[in-house]
Design a protein around this motif. Structure first.
Motif, PDB file in Angstrom:
ATOM      1  N   GLY A  16     -11.426  17.621   0.359  1.00 52.94           N
ATOM      2  CA  GLY A  16     -10.290  18.507   0.174  1.00 52.94           C
ATOM      3  C   GLY A  16      -9.606  18.890   1.467  1.00 52.94           C
ATOM      4  N   CYS A  17     -10.336  18.887   2.579  1.00 52.43           N
ATOM      5  CA  CYS A  17      -9.741  19.277   3.858  1.00 52.43           C
ATOM      6  C   CYS A  17      -9.688  18.096   4.817  1.00 52.43           C
ATOM      7  N   SER A  18      -9.785  16.913   4.306  1.00 57.39           N
ATOM      8  CA  SER A  18      -9.814  15.716   5.144  1.00 57.39           C
ATOM      9  C   SER A  18      -8.413  15.309   5.578  1.00 57.39           C
ATOM     10  N   PRO A  19      -8.339  14.445   6.603  1.00 56.80           N
ATOM     11  CA  PRO A  19      -7.040  13.880   6.972  1.00 56.80           C
ATOM     12  C   PRO A  19      -6.394  13.125   5.814  1.00 56.80           C
ATOM     13  N   VAL A  20      -7.211  12.526   4.937  1.00 58.41           N
ATOM     14  CA  VAL A  20      -6.660  11.833   3.769  1.00 58.41           C
ATOM     15  C   VAL A  20      -5.906  12.839   2.900  1.00 58.41           C
ATOM     16  N   GLY A  21      -6.488  14.013   2.693  1.00 57.15           N
ATOM     17  CA  GLY A  21      -5.825  15.052   1.899  1.00 57.15           C
ATOM     18  C   GLY A  21      -4.501  15.469   2.510  1.00 57.15           C
ATOM     19  N   THR A  22      -4.477  15.611   3.814  1.00 56.06           N
ATOM     20  CA  THR A  22      -3.239  15.976   4.511  1.00 56.06           C
ATOM     21  C   THR A  22      -2.196  14.886   4.331  1.00 56.06           C
ATOM     22  N   GLN A  23      -2.606  13.621   4.501  1.00 54.42           N
ATOM     23  CA  GLN A  23      -1.674  12.512   4.307  1.00 54.42           C
ATOM     24  C   GLN A  23      -1.143  12.475   2.880  1.00 54.42           C
ATOM     25  N   MET A  24      -2.019  12.638   1.912  1.00 51.31           N
ATOM     26  CA  MET A  24      -1.612  12.554   0.510  1.00 51.31           C
ATOM     27  C   MET A  24      -0.683  13.707   0.132  1.00 51.31           C
ATOM     28  N   ARG A  25      -1.027  14.927   0.519  1.00 51.24           N
ATOM     29  CA  ARG A  25      -0.198  16.086   0.154  1.00 51.24           C
ATOM     30  C   ARG A  25       1.191  16.016   0.764  1.00 51.24           C
ATOM     31  N   ALA A  26       1.344  15.318   1.895  1.00 51.82           N
ATOM     32  CA  ALA A  26       2.661  15.184   2.533  1.00 51.82           C
ATOM     33  C   ALA A  26       3.647  14.420   1.655  1.00 51.82           C
ATOM     34  N   TRP A  27       3.151  13.656   0.680  1.00 48.48           N
ATOM     35  CA  TRP A  27       4.024  12.876  -0.198  1.00 48.48           C
ATOM     36  C   TRP A  27       4.541  13.678  -1.389  1.00 48.48           C
ATOM     37  N   LYS A  28       3.979  14.854  -1.655  1.00 46.65           N
ATOM     38  CA  LYS A  28       4.457  15.642  -2.801  1.00 46.65           C
ATOM     39  C   LYS A  28       5.923  15.994  -2.604  1.00 46.65           C
ATOM     40  N   GLY A  29       6.721  15.734  -3.623  1.00 50.15           N
ATOM     41  CA  GLY A  29       8.153  15.998  -3.567  1.00 50.15           C
ATOM     42  C   GLY A  29       8.984  14.823  -3.088  1.00 50.15           C
ATOM     43  N   ALA A  30       8.336  13.794  -2.595  1.00 45.34           N
ATOM     44  CA  ALA A  30       9.059  12.622  -2.086  1.00 45.34           C
ATOM     45  C   ALA A  30       9.411  11.681  -3.232  1.00 45.34           C
ATOM     46  N   PRO A  31      10.453  10.875  -3.068  1.00 45.36           N
ATOM     47  CA  PRO A  31      10.770   9.873  -4.084  1.00 45.36           C
ATOM     48  C   PRO A  31       9.728   8.749  -4.077  1.00 45.36           C
ATOM     49  N   LEU A  32       9.379   8.273  -5.241  1.00 41.34           N
ATOM     50  CA  LEU A  32       8.384   7.220  -5.381  1.00 41.34           C
ATOM     51  C   LEU A  32       8.763   5.974  -4.594  1.00 41.34           C
ATOM     52  N   ASN A  33      10.047   5.596  -4.613  1.00 40.05           N
ATOM     53  CA  ASN A  33      10.448   4.360  -3.919  1.00 40.05           C
ATOM     54  C   ASN A  33      10.198   4.445  -2.413  1.00 40.05           C
ATOM     55  N   GLU A  34      10.243   5.641  -1.839  1.00 36.61           N
ATOM     56  CA  GLU A  34       9.935   5.804  -0.415  1.00 36.61           C
ATOM     57  C   GLU A  34       8.467   5.437  -0.159  1.00 36.61           C
ATOM     58  N   LEU A  35       7.584   5.906  -1.030  1.00 33.27           N
ATOM     59  CA  LEU A  35       6.162   5.594  -0.881  1.00 33.27           C
ATOM     60  C   LEU A  35       5.906   4.097  -1.068  1.00 33.27           C
ATOM     61  N   ILE A  36       6.488   3.503  -2.095  1.00 33.82           N
ATOM     62  CA  ILE A  36       6.282   2.083  -2.353  1.00 33.82           C
ATOM     63  C   ILE A  36       6.825   1.238  -1.200  1.00 33.82           C
ATOM     64  N   ASN A  37       7.973   1.619  -0.646  1.00 31.01           N
ATOM     65  CA  ASN A  37       8.515   0.902   0.508  1.00 31.01           C
ATOM     66  C   ASN A  37       7.565   0.977   1.704  1.00 31.01           C
ATOM     67  N   ARG A  38       6.850   2.080   1.801  1.00 28.71           N
ATOM     68  CA  ARG A  38       5.954   2.290   2.953  1.00 28.71           C
ATOM     69  C   ARG A  38       4.582   1.626   2.767  1.00 28.71           C
ATOM     70  N   VAL A  39       3.972   1.771   1.580  1.00 30.75           N
ATOM     71  CA  VAL A  39       2.588   1.302   1.398  1.00 30.75           C
ATOM     72  C   VAL A  39       2.471   0.039   0.558  1.00 30.75           C
ATOM     73  N   GLY A  40       3.520  -0.357  -0.119  1.00 32.06           N
ATOM     74  CA  GLY A  40       3.472  -1.542  -0.961  1.00 32.06           C
ATOM     75  C   GLY A  40       3.315  -1.191  -2.430  1.00 32.06           C
ATOM     76  N   ALA A  41       3.318  -2.216  -3.243  1.00 34.05           N
ATOM     77  CA  ALA A  41       3.250  -2.041  -4.701  1.00 34.05           C
ATOM     78  C   ALA A  41       1.885  -1.484  -5.119  1.00 34.05           C
ATOM     79  N   PRO A  42       1.867  -0.689  -6.177  1.00 35.84           N
ATOM     80  CA  PRO A  42       0.585  -0.149  -6.655  1.00 35.84           C
ATOM     81  C   PRO A  42      -0.271  -1.240  -7.299  1.00 35.84           C
ATOM     82  N   SER A  43      -1.568  -0.947  -7.393  1.00 25.03           N
ATOM     83  CA  SER A  43      -2.504  -1.859  -8.059  1.00 25.03           C
ATOM     84  C   SER A  43      -2.306  -1.839  -9.560  1.00 25.03           C
ATOM     85  N   SER A  44      -1.963  -0.653 -10.104  1.00 19.17           N
ATOM     86  CA  SER A  44      -1.735  -0.522 -11.546  1.00 19.17           C
ATOM     87  C   SER A  44      -0.918   0.733 -11.816  1.00 19.17           C
TER      88      SER A  44
END
Length: 117
Positions: A16-44
């Protein structure tokens, strides 16, 4: 084996307090296409009971050696989006890693898009 279990339990508690949590929470409110452009297509893609779409990214980095022995690094990240394709929820399972140069690290210049956290 005993030390591996201690390490894995510690990673779970600290998740809950890991760097992963910080990275993940930073995406809340962002458009999905921004995330997909950055990390690639989802697995499912799936849907929750409320009808919101859930996008899943799974990665398996294989086994690594630690002080406690060998540990398999795998991570399942789940992103929930609303009808307008904005990220409304984030979750992760496993022993994800969060290097500074990770594509999951949302940079400040893109954080002005979307709604406030």
């Amino acid at each position: 084996m005993k030390y591996s279990l201690i390490i894995l339990a510690s990673l779970t508690v600290l998740g809950g307090c890991s760097p992963v949590g910080t990275q993940m929470r930073a995406w809340k409110g962002a458009p999905l296409n921004e995330l997909i452009n950055r990390v690639g297509a989802p697995s499912s893609v799936s849907a929750d009971r409320g009808g919101y779409r859930l996008y899943h990214w799974y990665e398996d980095r294989g086994a690594v050696y630690t002080y406690g022995g060998m540990v398999n690094l795998s991570c399942d990240r789940t992103i929930g989006v609303d009808d307008d394709d904005f990220i409304i929820s984030v979750d992760w399972r496993g022993n994800c890693i969060a290097p500074v140069d990770s594509p999951w690290a949302r940079t400040n210049d893109t954080q002005s898009i979307g709604v406030s956290q």
